[in-house]
Write an enzyme that holds these catalytic residues in place. Structure first.
Site, PDB file in Angstrom:
ATOM      1  N   ARG A  85      -5.323 -17.433  79.312  1.00 24.41           N
ATOM      2  CA  ARG A  85      -6.276 -17.968  79.011  1.00 24.41           C
ATOM      3  C   ARG A  85      -6.630 -19.873  78.955  1.00 24.41           C
ATOM      4  O   ARG A  85      -8.071 -19.996  78.790  1.00 24.41           O
ATOM      5  CB  ARG A  85      -5.766 -17.449  77.145  1.00 24.41           C
ATOM      6  CG  ARG A  85      -3.973 -18.575  77.374  1.00 24.41           C
ATOM      7  CD  ARG A  85      -3.473 -18.312  75.414  1.00 24.41           C
ATOM      8  NE  ARG A  85      -2.853 -16.741  75.585  1.00 24.41           N
ATOM      9  CZ  ARG A  85      -2.017 -16.151  75.102  1.00 24.41           C
ATOM     10  NH1 ARG A  85      -2.427 -16.470  73.878  1.00 24.41           N
ATOM     11  NH2 ARG A  85      -1.582 -14.775  74.980  1.00 24.41           N
TER      12      ARG A  85
ATOM     13  N   ASP B 238      -0.830 -10.591  88.365  1.00 23.60           N
ATOM     14  CA  ASP B 238      -1.030 -11.489  87.799  1.00 23.60           C
ATOM     15  C   ASP B 238      -2.460 -12.150  88.534  1.00 23.60           C
ATOM     16  O   ASP B 238      -3.269 -12.739  87.475  1.00 23.60           O
ATOM     17  CB  ASP B 238      -0.471 -12.439  87.325  1.00 23.60           C
ATOM     18  CG  ASP B 238      -0.914 -12.768  85.840  1.00 23.60           C
ATOM     19  OD1 ASP B 238      -0.329 -11.997  85.313  1.00 23.60           O
ATOM     20  OD2 ASP B 238      -0.549 -14.597  85.443  1.00 23.60           O
TER      21      ASP B 238
ATOM     22  N   LYS C   1       9.994 -18.032  83.403  1.00 18.71           N
ATOM     23  CA  LYS C   1       9.803 -16.387  82.753  1.00 18.71           C
ATOM     24  C   LYS C   1      11.678 -15.923  83.366  1.00 18.71           C
ATOM     25  O   LYS C   1      12.204 -16.560  84.301  1.00 18.71           O
ATOM     26  CB  LYS C   1       9.313 -15.246  83.624  1.00 18.71           C
ATOM     27  CG  LYS C   1       7.842 -15.709  83.267  1.00 18.71           C
ATOM     28  CD  LYS C   1       6.380 -14.508  83.535  1.00 18.71           C
ATOM     29  CE  LYS C   1       5.459 -14.314  83.404  1.00 18.71           C
ATOM     30  NZ  LYS C   1       5.123 -13.719  81.884  1.00 18.71           N
TER      31      LYS C   1
HETATM   32  N1  BES Z   1       1.305 -12.233  83.125  1.00 20.15           N
HETATM   33  C1  BES Z   1       1.500 -12.496  81.815  1.00 20.15           C
HETATM   34  C2  BES Z   1       1.036 -11.303  80.883  1.00 20.15           C
HETATM   35  C3  BES Z   1       1.947  -9.754  81.817  1.00 20.15           C
HETATM   36  C4  BES Z   1       3.096  -9.801  80.949  1.00 20.15           C
HETATM   37  C5  BES Z   1       1.414  -9.200  82.339  1.00 20.15           C
HETATM   38  C6  BES Z   1       4.192  -8.572  81.619  1.00 20.15           C
HETATM   39  C7  BES Z   1       1.956  -7.916  83.377  1.00 20.15           C
HETATM   40  C8  BES Z   1       2.926  -7.996  82.838  1.00 20.15           C
HETATM   41  C9  BES Z   1       1.251 -13.270  80.959  1.00 20.15           C
HETATM   42  O1  BES Z   1       0.874 -15.304  81.139  1.00 20.15           O
HETATM   43  C10 BES Z   1       1.670 -14.054  79.959  1.00 20.15           C
HETATM   44  O2  BES Z   1       3.166 -14.456  80.578  1.00 20.15           O
HETATM   45  N2  BES Z   1       2.085 -14.160  78.717  1.00 20.15           N
HETATM   46  C11 BES Z   1       2.642 -14.414  77.331  1.00 20.15           C
HETATM   47  C12 BES Z   1       1.654 -15.219  76.322  1.00 20.15           C
HETATM   48  C13 BES Z   1       3.366 -16.007  75.538  1.00 20.15           C
HETATM   49  C14 BES Z   1       3.880 -17.143  76.313  1.00 20.15           C
HETATM   50  C15 BES Z   1       2.031 -16.132  73.975  1.00 20.15           C
HETATM   51  C16 BES Z   1       3.422 -13.420  77.238  1.00 20.15           C
HETATM   52  O3  BES Z   1       2.930 -11.974  77.542  1.00 20.15           O
HETATM   53  O4  BES Z   1       4.481 -13.015  76.686  1.00 20.15           O
HETATM   54 ZN    ZN Z   2      -0.013 -14.743  83.545  1.00 12.46          ZN
HETATM   55 ZN    ZN Z   3       2.205 -15.529  81.628  1.00 11.89          ZN
END
Ligand code: BES
Ligand code: ZN
Ligand code: ZN
Length: 496
Positions: free
Chosen positions: A350, A287, A276
């Site tokens: 997931r 998380d 990220k």
């Molecule tokens: N933990 C994140 C989701 C998240 C984002 C929670 C912002 C709280 C605030 C999750 O694991 C994630 O990174 N999801 C990705 C999925 C994508 C790669 C399909 C996302 O949301 O960008």
């Molecule tokens: Zn996550």
């Molecule tokens: Zn993630």
């Protein structure tokens, strides 16, 4: 940390604390309507109005009645218009009481219960008042030296209800139980991520040794034997190995239903090799909010005693880009035998949930609910105040929504659209962990992926990515973890 606020009930008519400060709530009508007072209400309202008090939501006003009746000092707190009244208004107003008490440096305060509804409605109002008071007193300050001029917290509240009955005491007990479960979740999430790592989170689960609860921690060897490829795959990049924690609460009589609660417990989400950007990582200690919520709920059951069996599953790992980390292109095999092509290591929630959900289902509960900070797309769709619910059983959404109406936590349904199901099919494995049309319907794609790991039993997926965290102070929650949706889940379990 949990603030030690103490709330007791007393009867209004026999109250002898006239030397104290008394809180009285007021509706905003043509003249403010002071609630729960006797004949002095009108005169006091006129006085307050002449000084500009209207009774707007969370407006406060201090009055010193010349005859010291009904108290030496009155703190009037507005509730807004009667037509707009609901329990959330009361929780927010109660937070105003805590703030005003602090700024007046009061150790104790008496609060006249506003007596708006009757019977069960009245008890709901007492619970809401209690929750607002307890939750507004919460601070996470263990890493801060107190400033010398910082306001001292309020310690003691007397709730003055018309008559003193066992049910009033029970309503206050429920407020305390619901709030303590919520602040436990807040504490776990707010703790820095290198401290609250997978090992520590599992230890915290073991600390919940209510008589009626059993706790089992599955570590790496067990996970290997069980075939939990999702959890193991995500955990590989971190220094602290993943865990699956299993908690079981059994009621004393025959259980009316068996409910499984599955929580995403990523103690830190760096994104893994699909790293990220720095700013998106700042709040990624949150998380694990799903797992923390499940733990909060489980911690309350021994006292709350719902008539259902509740099984909690915490899917715990840290998502880090270490040398052994899983790579985009890797294929994992989950507990139910399905293979997953990992195309983005940041869609890790997931992956850990695939195992935990399949495992929970293998024990044949009546209902399965997973709680996860799953997608940024959900925050884009619904913002920070509303969680998304995706379910194969419309009645389950209705029940959760109704429970949310009691707790003040908000939920909105998103569809598990069948036409999008093919978007998670992989060219080389059974499924892939991101959708084919990048960026489209991200929250729904997350739900559809999870659906591959549950069977036909009633299941709901709650994406709490928005409401689990607040960047700014809220009326009864300081900036940081909120503890959403602990109170909703407790109401839901009580409703079964
Ligand atoms: N933990 C994140 C989701 C998240 C984002 C929670 C912002 C709280 C605030 C999750 O694991 C994630 O990174 N999801 C990705 C999925 C994508 C790669 C399909 C996302 O949301 O960008
Ligand atoms: Zn996550
Ligand atoms: Zn993630």
């Amino acid at each position: 940390m949990n603030q030690a606020l103490d709330i007791v009930a007393a009867g209004w008519k026999s109250w002898k604390g006239q030397g104290q400060t008394l809180v009285v709530f007021a509706f905003q009508e043509s003249a403010p309507v002071l609630l729960g007072l006797g004949k002095e209400a009108k005169i006091l309202a006129a006085l307050a109005q002449s000084d500009g008090f209207k009774g707007k939501e969370r407006e406060t006003f201090i009055a010193r009645p010349s005859d010291n009746k009904p108290a030496e000092r009155l703190l009037l707190v507005g509730l807004g218009k009667k037509a707009d009244f609901n329990l959330e208004v009361l929780r927010r107003a109660a937070s105003g009481v805590v703030k005003a008490g602090e700024s007046l440096s009061l150790k104790q305060i008496a609060v006249r219960v506003p007596q708006i509804g009757r019977g069960a409605a009245q008890l709901g109002e007492i619970q809401a008042l209690g929750e607002g008071l307890f939750l507004a007193a919460y601070r996470f300050d263990r890493y801060q030296k107190p400033e010398s001029d910082a306001p001292k917290p309020l310690e003691h509240v007397t709730l003055l209800s018309e008559t003193l009955s066992a049910s009033v005491g029970k309503a206050i007990d429920h407020a305390r139980i619901f709030s303590t479960a919520t602040t436990l979740a807040r504490d776990l999430i707010n703790e820095p991520p290198s401290r609250m790592n997978p090992e520590r989170l599992a230890e915290e689960a073991k600390k919940i040794h209510e008589g009626s609860l059993t706790v089992k921690v599955h570590e790496t060897k067990d996970l290997e034997k069980m075939g939990m490829g999702g959890l193991l795959g995500v955990g590989r990049g971190g220094a602290v190995p993943p865990r699956l924690v299993e908690l079981i609460y059994k009621p004393s009589g025959k259980a009316k239903k068996v409910v499984a609660l599955v929580g995403k417990g990523i103690t830190f989400d760096s994104g893994g090799l699909s790293l990220k950007p720095a700013q998106s990582m700042e709040t990624m200690k949150d998380d694990m909010s799903g797992a923390a919520a499940v733990l909060g709920v489980m911690s309350a059951l021994g006292e709350l005693k719902p008539r259902v069996e509740v099984r909690g599953y915490l899917a715990i790992a840290e998502n880090m880009p270490g040398g052994r980390a899983q790579k985009p292109g890797d294929v994992l095999k989950a507990f139910n035998g399905k293979t997953i092509e990992v195309l983005n290591t940041d869609a890790e929630g997931r992956l850990v949930l695939s195992d935990a959900l399949a495992y929970a289902c293998s024990k044949k509960p009546d209902v399965v609910i997973d709680i996860a900070t799953l997608t940024g797309a959900c925050v884009v769709a619904l913002g920070h105040r509303i969680s998304a619910v995706m379910t194969n059983t419309p009645a389950l959404f209705k029940s959760l929504k109704a429970a949310g109406d009691l707790s003040g936590e908000k939920f909105w349904e998103l569809p598990l659209e069948k036409e999008y199901q093919q978007d998670v099919k992989s060219k080389i494995a059974d499924v892939q962990n991101i959708g084919k049309r990048r960026g489209e319907a991200g929250a729904i794609i997350g739900g559809l992926f999870l659906q591959e790991f549950v069977d036909d039993r009633p299941w709901a997926h709650i994406d709490i990515a928005g409401p689990s965290w607040t960047d700014s102070d809220q009326p009864y929650c300081p900036a940081g973890a909120t503890g959403h949706p602990v109170r909703t889940l407790l109401h839901y379990l009580q409703s079964l």
